[in-house]
Design a protein around this motif. Structure first.
Motif, PDB file in Angstrom:
ATOM      1  N   GLY A  42       0.775  -1.224   0.000  1.00  0.00           N
ATOM      2  CA  GLY A  42       0.000   0.000   0.000  1.00  0.00           C
ATOM      3  C   GLY A  42       0.811   1.280   0.000  1.00  0.00           C
ATOM      4  N   LYS A  43       2.124   1.158  -0.102  1.00  0.00           N
ATOM      5  CA  LYS A  43       2.986   2.346  -0.072  1.00  0.00           C
ATOM      6  C   LYS A  43       3.788   2.450  -1.356  1.00  0.00           C
ATOM      7  CE  LYS A  43       3.455   2.689   4.941  1.00  0.00           C
ATOM      8  NZ  LYS A  43       4.422   2.855   6.073  1.00  0.00           N
ATOM      9  N   GLU A  44       4.293   3.641  -1.605  1.00  0.00           N
ATOM     10  CA  GLU A  44       5.140   3.861  -2.771  1.00  0.00           C
ATOM     11  C   GLU A  44       6.528   3.273  -2.531  1.00  0.00           C
ATOM     12  OE1 GLU A  44       3.169   7.999  -4.487  1.00  0.00           O
ATOM     13  OE2 GLU A  44       5.257   7.957  -3.839  1.00  0.00           O
ATOM     14  N   ARG A  45       7.173   2.951  -3.623  1.00  0.00           N
ATOM     15  CA  ARG A  45       8.549   2.475  -3.535  1.00  0.00           C
ATOM     16  C   ARG A  45       9.438   3.643  -3.114  1.00  0.00           C
ATOM     17  NH1 ARG A  45      10.573  -1.539  -8.195  1.00  0.00           N
ATOM     18  NH2 ARG A  45       8.495  -2.311  -7.628  1.00  0.00           N
ATOM     19  N   GLU A  46      10.314   3.405  -2.140  1.00  0.00           N
ATOM     20  CA  GLU A  46      11.174   4.453  -1.607  1.00  0.00           C
ATOM     21  C   GLU A  46      12.613   4.012  -1.595  1.00  0.00           C
ATOM     22  OE1 GLU A  46      10.167   5.287   2.471  1.00  0.00           O
ATOM     23  OE2 GLU A  46      10.631   3.270   3.140  1.00  0.00           O
ATOM     24  N   ILE A  47      13.490   4.981  -1.728  1.00  0.00           N
ATOM     25  CA  ILE A  47      14.905   4.650  -1.708  1.00  0.00           C
ATOM     26  C   ILE A  47      15.365   4.417  -0.279  1.00  0.00           C
ATOM     27  CG2 ILE A  47      15.747   7.029  -1.606  1.00  0.00           C
ATOM     28  CD1 ILE A  47      17.897   5.999  -3.726  1.00  0.00           C
ATOM     29  N   VAL A  48      16.229   3.454  -0.114  1.00  0.00           N
ATOM     30  CA  VAL A  48      16.796   3.111   1.187  1.00  0.00           C
ATOM     31  C   VAL A  48      18.249   3.569   1.266  1.00  0.00           C
ATOM     32  CG1 VAL A  48      17.401   1.207   2.723  1.00  0.00           C
ATOM     33  CG2 VAL A  48      15.243   1.147   1.453  1.00  0.00           C
ATOM     34  N   ALA A  49      19.020   3.238   0.235  1.00  0.00           N
ATOM     35  CA  ALA A  49      20.444   3.573   0.213  1.00  0.00           C
ATOM     36  C   ALA A  49      20.945   3.489  -1.226  1.00  0.00           C
ATOM     37  CB  ALA A  49      21.236   2.621   1.093  1.00  0.00           C
ATOM     38  N   ALA A  50      22.047   4.151  -1.475  1.00  0.00           N
ATOM     39  CA  ALA A  50      22.690   4.054  -2.784  1.00  0.00           C
ATOM     40  C   ALA A  50      24.185   4.160  -2.612  1.00  0.00           C
ATOM     41  CB  ALA A  50      22.183   5.138  -3.732  1.00  0.00           C
ATOM     42  N   ILE A  51      24.908   3.554  -3.542  1.00  0.00           N
ATOM     43  CA  ILE A  51      26.371   3.561  -3.480  1.00  0.00           C
ATOM     44  C   ILE A  51      26.915   3.875  -4.861  1.00  0.00           C
ATOM     45  CG2 ILE A  51      26.526   1.063  -3.900  1.00  0.00           C
ATOM     46  CD1 ILE A  51      28.857   1.055  -1.823  1.00  0.00           C
ATOM     47  N   ASN A  52      27.992   4.633  -4.892  1.00  0.00           N
ATOM     48  CA  ASN A  52      28.530   5.019  -6.202  1.00  0.00           C
ATOM     49  C   ASN A  52      29.298   3.847  -6.835  1.00  0.00           C
ATOM     50  OD1 ASN A  52      30.913   5.020  -4.747  1.00  0.00           O
ATOM     51  ND2 ASN A  52      31.604   7.003  -5.500  1.00  0.00           N
ATOM     52  N   TYR A  53      29.790   4.061  -8.055  1.00  0.00           N
ATOM     53  CA  TYR A  53      30.336   2.943  -8.833  1.00  0.00           C
ATOM     54  C   TYR A  53      31.542   2.289  -8.166  1.00  0.00           C
ATOM     55  CZ  TYR A  53      34.253   5.840 -10.325  1.00  0.00           C
ATOM     56  OH  TYR A  53      35.391   6.614 -10.339  1.00  0.00           O
ATOM     57  N   SER A  54      32.320   3.085  -7.433  1.00  0.00           N
ATOM     58  CA  SER A  54      33.544   2.536  -6.843  1.00  0.00           C
ATOM     59  C   SER A  54      33.347   2.062  -5.413  1.00  0.00           C
ATOM     60  CB  SER A  54      34.654   3.581  -6.870  1.00  0.00           C
ATOM     61  OG  SER A  54      34.338   4.661  -6.011  1.00  0.00           O
ATOM     62  N   GLY A  55      32.241   2.460  -4.797  1.00  0.00           N
ATOM     63  CA  GLY A  55      32.029   2.141  -3.394  1.00  0.00           C
ATOM     64  C   GLY A  55      32.581   3.176  -2.437  1.00  0.00           C
ATOM     65  N   SER A  56      33.084   4.282  -2.953  1.00  0.00           N
ATOM     66  CA  SER A  56      33.707   5.298  -2.114  1.00  0.00           C
ATOM     67  C   SER A  56      32.714   6.263  -1.482  1.00  0.00           C
ATOM     68  CB  SER A  56      34.720   6.099  -2.936  1.00  0.00           C
ATOM     69  OG  SER A  56      34.067   6.802  -3.977  1.00  0.00           O
ATOM     70  N   ASP A  57      31.471   6.233  -1.935  1.00  0.00           N
ATOM     71  CA  ASP A  57      30.460   7.156  -1.407  1.00  0.00           C
ATOM     72  C   ASP A  57      29.112   6.453  -1.384  1.00  0.00           C
ATOM     73  OD1 ASP A  57      29.403  10.586  -2.237  1.00  0.00           O
ATOM     74  OD2 ASP A  57      29.400   9.458  -0.362  1.00  0.00           O
ATOM     75  N   ALA A  58      28.312   6.820  -0.392  1.00  0.00           N
ATOM     76  CA  ALA A  58      26.975   6.246  -0.255  1.00  0.00           C
ATOM     77  C   ALA A  58      26.087   7.232   0.474  1.00  0.00           C
ATOM     78  CB  ALA A  58      27.022   4.926   0.507  1.00  0.00           C
ATOM     79  N   PHE A  59      24.784   7.096   0.268  1.00  0.00           N
ATOM     80  CA  PHE A  59      23.839   7.883   1.056  1.00  0.00           C
ATOM     81  C   PHE A  59      22.679   6.979   1.469  1.00  0.00           C
ATOM     82  CE2 PHE A  59      20.358   8.369  -1.937  1.00  0.00           C
ATOM     83  CZ  PHE A  59      20.941   8.383  -3.192  1.00  0.00           C
ATOM     84  N   TYR A  60      21.954   7.449   2.495  1.00  0.00           N
ATOM     85  CA  TYR A  60      20.921   6.638   3.113  1.00  0.00           C
ATOM     86  C   TYR A  60      19.668   7.462   3.372  1.00  0.00           C
ATOM     87  CZ  TYR A  60      24.900   3.612   4.080  1.00  0.00           C
ATOM     88  OH  TYR A  60      26.014   2.819   3.960  1.00  0.00           O
ATOM     89  N   ALA A  92       9.086  -5.050   4.020  1.00  0.00           N
ATOM     90  CA  ALA A  92       8.845  -4.594   2.648  1.00  0.00           C
ATOM     91  C   ALA A  92       9.509  -5.568   1.682  1.00  0.00           C
ATOM     92  CB  ALA A  92       9.427  -3.195   2.431  1.00  0.00           C
ATOM     93  N   VAL A  93       9.210  -5.388   0.413  1.00  0.00           N
ATOM     94  CA  VAL A  93       9.995  -6.029  -0.636  1.00  0.00           C
ATOM     95  C   VAL A  93      11.143  -5.084  -0.973  1.00  0.00           C
ATOM     96  CG1 VAL A  93      10.039  -6.929  -2.989  1.00  0.00           C
ATOM     97  CG2 VAL A  93       7.997  -7.238  -1.560  1.00  0.00           C
ATOM     98  N   TYR A  94      12.339  -5.616  -0.945  1.00  0.00           N
ATOM     99  CA  TYR A  94      13.539  -4.823  -1.200  1.00  0.00           C
ATOM    100  C   TYR A  94      14.045  -5.113  -2.613  1.00  0.00           C
ATOM    101  CZ  TYR A  94      13.821  -3.273   3.616  1.00  0.00           C
ATOM    102  OH  TYR A  94      13.552  -2.671   4.819  1.00  0.00           O
ATOM    103  N   TYR A  95      14.310  -4.033  -3.353  1.00  0.00           N
ATOM    104  CA  TYR A  95      14.771  -4.120  -4.726  1.00  0.00           C
ATOM    105  C   TYR A  95      16.129  -3.447  -4.865  1.00  0.00           C
ATOM    106  CZ  TYR A  95       9.784  -4.827  -5.711  1.00  0.00           C
ATOM    107  OH  TYR A  95       8.491  -5.279  -5.736  1.00  0.00           O
ATOM    108  N   CYS A  96      17.001  -4.014  -5.691  1.00  0.00           N
ATOM    109  CA  CYS A  96      18.186  -3.277  -6.090  1.00  0.00           C
ATOM    110  C   CYS A  96      17.973  -2.754  -7.510  1.00  0.00           C
ATOM    111  CB  CYS A  96      19.454  -4.105  -5.987  1.00  0.00           C
ATOM    112  SG  CYS A  96      19.560  -5.521  -7.095  1.00  0.00           S
TER     113      CYS A  96
END
Length: 123
Positions: A42-60, A92-96
């Protein structure tokens, strides 16, 4: 053909931990940013975390920033989501998903998606 496959979901008690994995194939994995999204019933898909191509940066997302950690192993074409101190609200269902640029927070900005893995946290 691009494939993203998630695994590691399951049923866990509140306070417990899980590690989700996302394996990519069919594209140059190490050049794409990868994000984890989740969608509760019943909810919209929301971002949990992301990581850049090298793994040197991420946000949550604020709701998980002190409990979840995203990491990647480009040699294994895998991104992980380490989830600690899980709460029932994390159910929730978690998607990458993968995108050519880092910093995206919206569903439509991601080119490739996995099929999702269910995480259920019992109280």
């Amino acid at each position: 053909q691009v494939h993203l496959v998630e695994s590691g979901g399951g049923l866990v008690q509140a306070g417990g931990s899980l590690r989700l994995s996302c394996i990519g194939s069919g594209y140059t994995f190490g050049t794409y940013a990868v994000a984890w999204f989740r969608q509760a019933p019943g909810k919209e898909r929301e971002i949990v975390a992301a990581i850049n191509y090298s793994g040197s940066d991420a946000f949550y997302a604020d709701s998980v920033s002190d409990r979840f950690t995203v990491s990647r192993d480009n040699a294994e074409a895998t991104v992980y989501l380490h989830m600690n101190r899980l709460k029932p609200d994390d159910t929730a269902v978690y998607y990458c998903a993968a995108a050519p640029n880092y910093g995206y927070r919206r569903v439509h900005q991601y080119d490739y998606w996995g099929q999702g893995t269910q995480v259920t946290v019992s109280s």
